[in-house]
Write an enzyme that holds these catalytic residues in place. Sequence first.
Site, PDB file in Angstrom:
ATOM      1  N   SER A 146      11.227  10.894  19.435  1.00  0.00           N
ATOM      2  CA  SER A 146      10.440  11.300  20.594  1.00  0.00           C
ATOM      3  C   SER A 146      10.885  10.511  21.818  1.00  0.00           C
ATOM      4  O   SER A 146      11.287   9.344  21.710  1.00  0.00           O
ATOM      5  CB  SER A 146       8.956  11.028  20.332  1.00  0.00           C
ATOM      6  OG  SER A 146       8.188  11.203  21.501  1.00  0.00           O
ATOM      7  N   TYR A 160       2.495   4.990  18.257  1.00  0.00           N
ATOM      8  CA  TYR A 160       3.349   6.119  17.896  1.00  0.00           C
ATOM      9  C   TYR A 160       4.733   5.937  18.500  1.00  0.00           C
ATOM     10  O   TYR A 160       5.755   6.133  17.825  1.00  0.00           O
ATOM     11  CB  TYR A 160       2.705   7.412  18.402  1.00  0.00           C
ATOM     12  CG  TYR A 160       3.558   8.654  18.283  1.00  0.00           C
ATOM     13  CD1 TYR A 160       3.738   9.285  17.057  1.00  0.00           C
ATOM     14  CD2 TYR A 160       4.170   9.212  19.406  1.00  0.00           C
ATOM     15  CE1 TYR A 160       4.510  10.433  16.942  1.00  0.00           C
ATOM     16  CE2 TYR A 160       4.943  10.359  19.307  1.00  0.00           C
ATOM     17  CZ  TYR A 160       5.108  10.965  18.080  1.00  0.00           C
ATOM     18  OH  TYR A 160       5.874  12.097  17.977  1.00  0.00           O
TER      19      TYR A 160
END
Length: 251
Positions: A146, A160
């Site tokens: 990501s 995250y």
Amino acid sequence: MPSTHKVAIVTGGSRGIGSAIARQLAKDGHAVVVNYAGDAASARAVVADIESRGGRAIALQADVSKEEDVLRLFRETDAQLGAPTVLVNNGGITGGFSRVDEADARMLAQVFGVNVVGAFLCCREAVRRMSIRHGGRGGAIVNVSSRAAEIGGGGEWVHYAATKGALNTLTTGLAREVALEGIRVNAVAAGLIETELHAAAGKPDRAARMAPGIPMGRAGLPEEVAQSVAWLVSPSAGYVTAAIVAVAGGR
């Protein structure tokens, strides 16, 4: 043992980006393992869709944060389809939105367990099967990372983002470790993508709200990430390894 020329395992393949990847790889001629942790119905729906288009797929349950589940996932793949030639580490959780000063150990253990430990375990089992050092015939691994790893996720999910930073390091290090063993290892760093991830984390309007801040002016589609994964595992990317490809609309 069955032997299929191209066999792909897609972790977290029942929904979102994972289901798009599974469908794309099946379209490209791979027999696909649609891995899921708990949503059997969605996994079966992806398999049914692939089969309706003439492809081959099976759904296998496994929580990738558990070593015994990962071992079973690969054993069942070997038995039903043959040794994998492609692994896509897509399975991941966000842990929800939280500042660092609000995070608790249980949530952190869950997120790092799935996103980092799970990817390591799956890579280990894939390398054991793909590496020419172990008698394999080579293969390709793609980690779904990501852009949060670079942006940091401040105010939402630093936890995250940190797991995706670890995934990027795994990608680079493993790629160099197995470069002479017939295995290419790359990652796609997804940006703001229109999936149910945002709603699952508690902000269903997040993609629409953030889209104007993307240089391309919109959120991405799961299929756009899937097409990049498909290229990375294809012969067209034969000289590409240790790359982290941003699929993020310029973000």
